[in-house]
Design a protein around this motif. Structure first.
Motif, PDB file in Angstrom:
ATOM      1  N   TYR A  59       5.190   4.166  -6.628  1.00 20.59           N
ATOM      2  CA  TYR A  59       5.710   2.699  -6.284  1.00 20.59           C
ATOM      3  C   TYR A  59       6.054   1.972  -7.584  1.00 20.59           C
ATOM      4  O   TYR A  59       5.371   2.239  -8.488  1.00 20.59           O
ATOM      5  N   ASP A  61       5.574  -1.178  -9.828  1.00 17.56           N
ATOM      6  CA  ASP A  61       4.396  -2.084  -9.962  1.00 17.56           C
ATOM      7  C   ASP A  61       4.513  -3.302  -9.037  1.00 17.56           C
ATOM      8  O   ASP A  61       3.572  -3.804  -8.718  1.00 17.56           O
ATOM      9  N   LYS A  64       3.398  -2.553  -5.421  1.00 19.32           N
ATOM     10  CA  LYS A  64       2.195  -1.640  -5.098  1.00 19.32           C
ATOM     11  C   LYS A  64       1.191  -2.422  -4.349  1.00 19.32           C
ATOM     12  O   LYS A  64       0.781  -3.794  -4.760  1.00 19.32           O
ATOM     13  N   GLY A  65       0.621  -1.831  -3.266  1.00 23.15           N
ATOM     14  CA  GLY A  65      -0.399  -2.534  -2.445  1.00 23.15           C
ATOM     15  C   GLY A  65       0.245  -3.563  -1.354  1.00 23.15           C
ATOM     16  O   GLY A  65      -0.589  -3.573  -0.411  1.00 23.15           O
ATOM     17  N   ARG A  66       1.630  -3.403  -1.409  1.00 21.47           N
ATOM     18  CA  ARG A  66       2.255  -4.400  -0.265  1.00 21.47           C
ATOM     19  C   ARG A  66       3.345  -3.369   0.527  1.00 21.47           C
ATOM     20  O   ARG A  66       3.528  -3.616   1.629  1.00 21.47           O
ATOM     21  N   THR A  68       4.760   0.448   1.610  1.00 19.14           N
ATOM     22  CA  THR A  68       4.062   1.790   1.964  1.00 19.14           C
ATOM     23  C   THR A  68       5.361   2.802   2.535  1.00 19.14           C
ATOM     24  O   THR A  68       6.051   2.430   3.299  1.00 19.14           O
ATOM     25  N   ASP A  83       4.631  -5.201   3.756  1.00 21.31           N
ATOM     26  CA  ASP A  83       3.771  -6.191   4.272  1.00 21.31           C
ATOM     27  C   ASP A  83       3.479  -7.380   3.103  1.00 21.31           C
ATOM     28  O   ASP A  83       3.897  -7.291   2.275  1.00 21.31           O
ATOM     29  N   ARG A  84       2.936  -8.467   3.640  1.00 18.57           N
ATOM     30  CA  ARG A  84       2.978  -9.608   3.000  1.00 18.57           C
ATOM     31  C   ARG A  84       4.133 -10.108   1.988  1.00 18.57           C
ATOM     32  O   ARG A  84       4.167 -10.180   0.761  1.00 18.57           O
TER      33      ARG A  84
END
Length: 127
Positions: A59, A61, A64-66, A68, A83-84
């Motif tokens: 991903y 940077d 990342k974390g949002r 997938t 997401d978010r």
């Protein structure tokens, strides 16, 4: 090889979307797949990539974390769960396929690595 991206739309900040990319290729699992995006007035940028089997992902940077990335090789389809969502995620999202046999560890996640592109799907995030 034809790629058809879908799933974009207008969503409020903090919401979610799932983008899909359907590929008209029986040997879908021969392709490394990726998502890119292009915001108004900006260059197209890398978002995420997934290996042929789906076991490896990478991903940017900024997502990342949002975001997938996933794929279903039985359905010849790749996905991007977002997401978010943030207003800065507003862009046209493109899916792309790489038909070369470039090893996963030697990738540099640039546009030039991909030889097939979809038409894009617009994601608009309101604040």
């Amino acid at each position: 090889v034809q790629l058809q991206a879908s799933g974009g739309g207008l969503v409020q900040a903090g919401g979610s979307l799932r983008l899909s990319c359907a590929v008209s290729e029986r040997t879908f699992n021969d392709y490394v797949m990726g998502w890119f995006r292009q915001a108004p007035g900006k260059e197209r940028e890398f978002v995420a990539a997934i290996s042929r089997s789906g076991s490896n992902t990478y991903y940017a940077d900024s997502v990342k974390g949002r975001f997938t990335i996933s794929r279903d090789n039985a359905k010849n389809t790749m996905y991007l769960q977002i997401d978010r969502l943030k207003p800065e995620d507003t862009a046209v999202y493109y899916c792309a396929a790489d038909s070369t046999k470039r090893p996963w560890l030697l990738r540099d996640y640039t546009l030039n690595e991909y030889d097939y592109w979809g038409q894009g799907t617009l994601v608009t995030v309101s604040s």
